[in-house]
Enzyme design. Structure first.
Site, PDB file in Angstrom:
ATOM      1  N   ILE A   1     -19.818 -46.962 130.707  1.00 53.23           N
ATOM      2  CA  ILE A   1     -18.957 -45.992 130.041  1.00 53.23           C
ATOM      3  C   ILE A   1     -18.304 -46.683 128.856  1.00 53.23           C
ATOM      4  CG2 ILE A   1     -16.994 -44.449 130.254  1.00 53.23           C
ATOM      5  CD1 ILE A   1     -19.386 -43.604 131.939  1.00 53.23           C
ATOM      6  N   LYS A   2     -18.504 -46.123 127.661  1.00 51.50           N
ATOM      7  CA  LYS A   2     -17.920 -46.709 126.460  1.00 51.50           C
ATOM      8  C   LYS A   2     -16.514 -46.167 126.248  1.00 51.50           C
ATOM      9  CE  LYS A   2     -20.424 -47.519 122.764  1.00 51.50           C
ATOM     10  NZ  LYS A   2     -21.353 -47.337 121.600  1.00 51.50           N
ATOM     11  N   ILE A   3     -15.580 -47.100 126.120  1.00 54.94           N
ATOM     12  CA  ILE A   3     -14.180 -46.753 125.887  1.00 54.94           C
ATOM     13  C   ILE A   3     -13.718 -47.469 124.616  1.00 54.94           C
ATOM     14  CG2 ILE A   3     -11.820 -46.930 126.772  1.00 54.94           C
ATOM     15  CD1 ILE A   3     -12.965 -46.841 129.589  1.00 54.94           C
TER      16      ILE A   3
END
Length: 375
Positions: A139-141
């Site tokens: 998951i890219k944050i």
């Protein structure tokens, strides 16, 4: 003739593709790059998806089904992107298994409009993790200040994280600390740390674009001499910080409990200035434990004529610091540069997301009307 991509992997760099589309999945292009070009991961972002969904008709069948169900554009966008990422995870699953979870990863980004809302970012990350439902997902944050607690919370919750849009060294320090906090919390709750992974995505070429523009305005001989040096210097000093992290007692304690380091990832590695070699942000940033995510054109350029030097990072720490000392004396404000890049990066991804959602809403309405006329 030696294969530059083999040389990169031998030297400890993981090669990832910075692109994904339904067409790439259906045609077998992604599988071919994995098989023939040593690609061991995939990254995506809103701009990549916007380009994919507005080119060709690969998404038509799924869009028709979504339109028939009356699905709103925001939810349709989530369905389309998670479908692609899930399929890509399946293509990369063997790599994930063979590398014991180090590589074979595919990244999907939370809605960039949530970058400055910690709670919403966490909720979105949890939803995407559940929807894709693959162990080799990232998951890219975004690394905005409000994203730092979300990074910690997601890792503590067992979600592997790709921290994106890192430009500054001080922000990278904060990202590494958020990673350590998350892993320590995960350990306290009894999670298996060996199943958790993270990368920290440092955006490279954009720093040269911004700094070079400021140097051009100064216009002196020294300013001209410094063009094209800031980005590599920044990344090299970031790797120096990574080396310091993995030598720290705090990290050693986590490593003893089964944790794996948060690897530096070089993003934005296509060359924006045609005066520079098209392989520079790859071959000049090779070191053990790094990831380089490349557009296909850059990947093929490296495969075709990349020349990998003996040591492109550790031997250059002092020189890298001198670059920033000289830039400062010329009046280049590093903090202002990196903040501008972070703000512009978030804004660009927000704009891509909004544009794509609006286009998708129009397409869904048109598809639904067309289906209605056929009934």
């Amino acid at each position: 003739m030696a294969d530059p991509l083999v040389e990169l992997t031998t030297r400890g760099m993981s090669i990832w593709l910075d692109d994904l589309s339904r067409e790439r999945l259906v045609s077998g292009s992604l599988a071919d790059l994995v098989a023939r070009y040593h690609v061991t991961g995939v990254t995506t972002n809103p701009t990549i998806f916007a380009k994919a969904m507005t080119s060709g008709d690969a998404y038509h069948t799924q869009m028709s089904a979504l339109a028939a169900r009356g699905v709103e554009a925001a939810e349709a966008l989530r369905a389309l992107t998670t479908f692609d990422v899930r399929a890509a995870c399946d293509v990369l699953r063997r790599v994930y298994d063979v590398t014991d979870g180090v590589d074979g990863r595919v990244s999907i980004e939370v809605d960039p409009r949530l970058a400055h809302d910690t709670d919403a970012t966490i909720a979105e990350a949890q939803a995407l993790w559940w929807l894709v439902d693959r162990p080799n997902l990232f998951i890219k944050i975004p690394a905005a200040r409000q994203g730092l607690p979300a990074i910690t919370a997601c890792l503590a919750d067992g979600i592997s994280v790709n921290v994106t849009l890192i430009f500054s060294l001080s922000r990278y320090d904060a990202v590494m600390n958020a990673f350590l906090d998350g892993m320590e919390r995960a350990r306290l709750t009894g999670r298996d740390l060996s199943t958790l992974a993270s990368v920290a995505s440092f955006f490279v070429s954009r720093l040269d674009t911004e700094v070079d523009a400021r140097l051009d305005k100064i216009g002196t001989d020294e300013a001209t001499e410094l063009r094209g040096q800031a980005a590599l210097a920044n990344a090299r000093l970031a790797y120096q910080r990574y080396e310091q992290l993995i030598a720290s007692p705090r990290w050693r304690a986590l490593e003893a409990a089964g944790a794996r380091p948060q690897r530096p990832l070089w993003a934005s590695t296509s060359t924006k200035d045609p005066a520079y070699p098209d392989t520079r942000y790859v071959v000049d940033l090779v070191a053990p434990g790094v990831v380089n995510t490349m557009p296909e054109a850059t990947l093929r350029a490296v495969a075709g004529h990349g020349q990998v030097p003996p040591d492109s990072i550790a031997d250059h720490y002092e020189q890298a610091q001198q670059v920033f000392d000289r830039l400062r004396r010329l009046g280049i404000d590093y903090d202002d540069v990196v903040q501008r890049l972070e703000d512009d990066g978030v804004a660009a991804f927000e704009a891509s997301w909004d544009r794509l959602r609006e286009q998708l809403a129009t397409t869904l309405r048109a598809t639904d009307r067309g289906a209605g006329h056929g009934r």
